[in-house]
Design an enzyme around this catalytic site. Sequence first.
Site, PDB file in Angstrom:
ATOM      1  N   ARG A   1       1.544  -5.419  -5.389  1.00  0.00           N
ATOM      2  CA  ARG A   1       1.615  -6.536  -4.536  1.00  0.00           C
ATOM      3  C   ARG A   1       2.054  -7.652  -5.548  1.00  0.00           C
ATOM      4  O   ARG A   1       1.375  -7.854  -6.517  1.00  0.00           O
ATOM      5  CB  ARG A   1       0.329  -6.706  -3.641  1.00  0.00           C
ATOM      6  CG  ARG A   1       0.087  -5.605  -2.568  1.00  0.00           C
ATOM      7  CD  ARG A   1      -1.022  -5.845  -1.892  1.00  0.00           C
ATOM      8  NE  ARG A   1      -1.226  -5.134  -0.890  1.00  0.00           N
ATOM      9  CZ  ARG A   1      -1.970  -3.887  -1.045  1.00  0.00           C
ATOM     10  NH1 ARG A   1      -2.312  -3.369  -2.113  1.00  0.00           N
ATOM     11  NH2 ARG A   1      -2.021  -3.248   0.140  1.00  0.00           N
ATOM     12  N   SER A   2       2.953  -8.434  -5.007  1.00  0.00           N
ATOM     13  CA  SER A   2       3.403  -9.427  -5.999  1.00  0.00           C
ATOM     14  C   SER A   2       3.472 -10.971  -5.576  1.00  0.00           C
ATOM     15  O   SER A   2       4.004 -11.433  -4.480  1.00  0.00           O
ATOM     16  CB  SER A   2       4.755  -9.187  -6.259  1.00  0.00           C
ATOM     17  OG  SER A   2       5.495  -9.958  -7.496  1.00  0.00           O
TER      18      SER A   2
ATOM     19  N   ASP B   1       5.328  -5.376   6.663  1.00  0.00           N
ATOM     20  CA  ASP B   1       6.156  -6.515   7.084  1.00  0.00           C
ATOM     21  C   ASP B   1       6.078  -7.414   5.905  1.00  0.00           C
ATOM     22  O   ASP B   1       6.739  -8.565   5.996  1.00  0.00           O
ATOM     23  CB  ASP B   1       5.319  -7.106   8.411  1.00  0.00           C
ATOM     24  CG  ASP B   1       3.545  -7.025   8.141  1.00  0.00           C
ATOM     25  OD1 ASP B   1       3.305  -6.943   7.263  1.00  0.00           O
ATOM     26  OD2 ASP B   1       3.227  -7.568   9.253  1.00  0.00           O
TER      27      ASP B   1
ATOM     28  N   ARG C   1     -18.659  17.111  11.034  1.00  0.00           N
ATOM     29  CA  ARG C   1     -19.350  17.660  12.239  1.00  0.00           C
ATOM     30  C   ARG C   1     -19.934  18.723  12.237  1.00  0.00           C
ATOM     31  O   ARG C   1     -21.074  18.956  12.553  1.00  0.00           O
ATOM     32  CB  ARG C   1     -18.103  17.798  13.270  1.00  0.00           C
ATOM     33  CG  ARG C   1     -18.635  18.068  14.771  1.00  0.00           C
ATOM     34  CD  ARG C   1     -17.733  18.742  15.629  1.00  0.00           C
ATOM     35  NE  ARG C   1     -16.692  17.688  16.317  1.00  0.00           N
ATOM     36  CZ  ARG C   1     -15.414  17.743  15.830  1.00  0.00           C
ATOM     37  NH1 ARG C   1     -15.012  18.747  14.723  1.00  0.00           N
ATOM     38  NH2 ARG C   1     -14.551  16.725  16.245  1.00  0.00           N
TER      39      ARG C   1
ATOM     40  N   ARG D   1     -26.093   9.590   9.405  1.00  0.00           N
ATOM     41  CA  ARG D   1     -25.287   9.712   8.056  1.00  0.00           C
ATOM     42  C   ARG D   1     -24.177   9.084   8.083  1.00  0.00           C
ATOM     43  O   ARG D   1     -23.236   9.276   9.080  1.00  0.00           O
ATOM     44  CB  ARG D   1     -25.239  11.217   7.073  1.00  0.00           C
ATOM     45  CG  ARG D   1     -26.303  11.786   7.037  1.00  0.00           C
ATOM     46  CD  ARG D   1     -27.414  11.086   5.825  1.00  0.00           C
ATOM     47  NE  ARG D   1     -28.372  12.177   5.472  1.00  0.00           N
ATOM     48  CZ  ARG D   1     -29.409  12.031   5.878  1.00  0.00           C
ATOM     49  NH1 ARG D   1     -29.692  10.813   6.905  1.00  0.00           N
ATOM     50  NH2 ARG D   1     -30.489  12.590   5.350  1.00  0.00           N
TER      51      ARG D   1
ATOM     52  N   GLU E   1     -17.884  11.210  20.169  1.00  0.00           N
ATOM     53  CA  GLU E   1     -18.593  10.645  21.317  1.00  0.00           C
ATOM     54  C   GLU E   1     -18.660   9.181  21.561  1.00  0.00           C
ATOM     55  O   GLU E   1     -18.700   8.568  22.579  1.00  0.00           O
ATOM     56  CB  GLU E   1     -20.134  11.008  21.031  1.00  0.00           C
ATOM     57  CG  GLU E   1     -20.114  12.487  21.333  1.00  0.00           C
ATOM     58  CD  GLU E   1     -19.889  13.678  20.353  1.00  0.00           C
ATOM     59  OE1 GLU E   1     -18.988  14.408  21.106  1.00  0.00           O
ATOM     60  OE2 GLU E   1     -19.923  13.475  19.312  1.00  0.00           O
TER      61      GLU E   1
ATOM     62  N   THR F   1       3.255   2.634   6.269  1.00  0.00           N
ATOM     63  CA  THR F   1       1.894   2.151   6.153  1.00  0.00           C
ATOM     64  C   THR F   1       1.046   3.113   7.141  1.00  0.00           C
ATOM     65  O   THR F   1       1.327   3.241   8.061  1.00  0.00           O
ATOM     66  CB  THR F   1       1.769   0.605   6.606  1.00  0.00           C
ATOM     67  OG1 THR F   1       0.291   0.406   6.733  1.00  0.00           O
ATOM     68  CG2 THR F   1       2.344   0.332   7.738  1.00  0.00           C
ATOM     69  N   ILE F   2      -0.029   3.563   6.453  1.00  0.00           N
ATOM     70  CA  ILE F   2      -1.022   4.290   7.177  1.00  0.00           C
ATOM     71  C   ILE F   2      -1.562   3.741   8.511  1.00  0.00           C
ATOM     72  O   ILE F   2      -1.888   4.140   9.325  1.00  0.00           O
ATOM     73  CB  ILE F   2      -2.080   5.029   6.402  1.00  0.00           C
ATOM     74  CG1 ILE F   2      -3.227   4.160   5.923  1.00  0.00           C
ATOM     75  CG2 ILE F   2      -1.606   5.966   5.382  1.00  0.00           C
ATOM     76  CD1 ILE F   2      -4.235   4.647   5.396  1.00  0.00           C
ATOM     77  N   ASP F   3      -1.730   2.377   8.287  1.00  0.00           N
ATOM     78  CA  ASP F   3      -2.260   1.669   9.503  1.00  0.00           C
ATOM     79  C   ASP F   3      -1.384   1.310  10.775  1.00  0.00           C
ATOM     80  O   ASP F   3      -1.953   1.200  11.837  1.00  0.00           O
ATOM     81  CB  ASP F   3      -2.273  -0.110   8.959  1.00  0.00           C
ATOM     82  CG  ASP F   3      -3.034  -0.123   7.620  1.00  0.00           C
ATOM     83  OD1 ASP F   3      -3.971   0.649   7.083  1.00  0.00           O
ATOM     84  OD2 ASP F   3      -2.873  -1.146   6.913  1.00  0.00           O
TER      85      ASP F   3
ATOM     86  N   GLY G   1      -7.158   0.852   8.195  1.00  0.00           N
ATOM     87  CA  GLY G   1      -6.280   0.441   9.074  1.00  0.00           C
ATOM     88  C   GLY G   1      -6.662  -1.172   9.185  1.00  0.00           C
ATOM     89  O   GLY G   1      -5.840  -1.757  10.019  1.00  0.00           O
ATOM     90  N   ARG G   2      -7.098  -1.658   8.468  1.00  0.00           N
ATOM     91  CA  ARG G   2      -7.139  -3.497   8.241  1.00  0.00           C
ATOM     92  C   ARG G   2      -7.757  -3.621   9.635  1.00  0.00           C
ATOM     93  O   ARG G   2      -8.717  -3.531  10.170  1.00  0.00           O
ATOM     94  CB  ARG G   2      -5.727  -3.766   7.941  1.00  0.00           C
ATOM     95  CG  ARG G   2      -5.175  -3.375   6.395  1.00  0.00           C
ATOM     96  CD  ARG G   2      -4.097  -4.536   6.161  1.00  0.00           C
ATOM     97  NE  ARG G   2      -3.008  -4.382   7.145  1.00  0.00           N
ATOM     98  CZ  ARG G   2      -1.860  -5.028   6.968  1.00  0.00           C
ATOM     99  NH1 ARG G   2      -1.645  -5.753   5.977  1.00  0.00           N
ATOM    100  NH2 ARG G   2      -0.846  -4.750   7.734  1.00  0.00           N
TER     101      ARG G   2
ATOM    102  N   GLY H   1       0.798  -1.422   0.176  1.00  0.00           N
ATOM    103  CA  GLY H   1      -0.081  -0.026  -0.050  1.00  0.00           C
ATOM    104  C   GLY H   1       0.839   1.293  -0.105  1.00  0.00           C
ATOM    105  O   GLY H   1       1.967   1.330   0.718  1.00  0.00           O
TER     106      GLY H   1
ATOM    107  N   ASP I   1       0.643  -0.632  11.813  1.00  0.00           N
ATOM    108  CA  ASP I   1       0.475  -1.760  12.702  1.00  0.00           C
ATOM    109  C   ASP I   1       1.439  -2.648  12.541  1.00  0.00           C
ATOM    110  O   ASP I   1       1.567  -3.947  12.623  1.00  0.00           O
ATOM    111  CB  ASP I   1      -0.994  -2.324  11.965  1.00  0.00           C
ATOM    112  CG  ASP I   1      -0.753  -2.713  10.311  1.00  0.00           C
ATOM    113  OD1 ASP I   1       0.494  -2.182  10.021  1.00  0.00           O
ATOM    114  OD2 ASP I   1      -1.488  -3.494  10.131  1.00  0.00           O
TER     115      ASP I   1
ATOM    116  N   GLY J   1     -12.483  14.628  19.366  1.00  0.00           N
ATOM    117  CA  GLY J   1     -13.634  14.820  20.206  1.00  0.00           C
ATOM    118  C   GLY J   1     -14.928  14.011  19.944  1.00  0.00           C
ATOM    119  O   GLY J   1     -15.930  14.613  20.190  1.00  0.00           O
TER     120      GLY J   1
END
Length: 325
Positions: free
Chosen positions: A71-72, A102, A154, A248, A187, A125-127, A170-171, A10, A129, A185
């Site tokens: 991805r291979s 990884d 919001r 929504r 809820e 990776t944005i995850d 985030g998988r 990714g 993880d 913030g």
Amino acid sequence: MAIAILTSGGDCAGMNPAIKQFVDYCFSKNIQPYLIYDGLEGLIDGDIKKASYEDVAGMMHQGGTMIRSSRSKRFFEYEYRKIAYENLQKHGIDKLIILGGDGSFRALDQFYKDFGVNFVGIPSTIDNDIFGTEYCLGVDTALNIIREATDAVRDTSASFKRACVIETMGRDCGYLALVSAITCGAEVCIIPELEYDLDKIGKRLKEELKNGRKYIVCIVAEGCNSQVCTNTNGLVKWLEEDVGIETRATILGHVQRGGNPTVYDRLMASEFATYAIDKILDDEKCNHVIVYNKSEFQFVSIDYVNSQKYEIKKELLDLARRLIN
């Protein structure tokens, strides 16, 4: 001496700044840098080119990866790894820097064991993880994109006395959702790592609405999608039918991977790339991942990275517990 860089898996903001620093720093040390296009697939197909200053000019502000990624499945077969190795030999390349996760690191570790090609992995990776590092390249930009989107949603939710359910990527890891919920913030925060009680949450929200709350922000991690009641659509239905507020849904999707890299991701990309090059030049045998912990850069083995599953630190989880009861 020649070193090549590739991006795998990714994409994320921060890859382009790392590529630019890689090229510039190699030239400063009189080393010829190479760019491998299309990740591991490009390595097999021989899409390898000498880098120039022109190739990386104006890259710092761009998201994604200009040398593209893939991805291979083929790379996990020996015959294709052998082709990839022969392609590197044609250019005299025996050292690689890889930006990825990884899975990409495991692939190059096998490559190292087969043919002795040294490499350093940069966690990207944005995850966020990957076990063994507190920070992965790209996560700061992704969090800022989520923040901007959540703040905007919001505003409109408050205008109509609505609830909004915002789904992050985030998988199976809830890091993006968790940090976003705390800093925006929210809820409600629903992530795989924390048990929650919708009945308790619903009772709390109803009480808050009676006492003047005009809107509700609920952030959910995509890793919860396997759970019928608490996936994004399930939460919309629950908020409308049980809590009694018009709702929504906003699924942010791949917008989280793009965008201009933040200052922090640009700086970290530059440091990751610089230290990775220094490491691969200093070690005769190198198959490491550079990680960042407690404000320090370290190098760890692939076995260490793969030894455990990443877990969000307890202090962050504790901050979100009030959002699940």
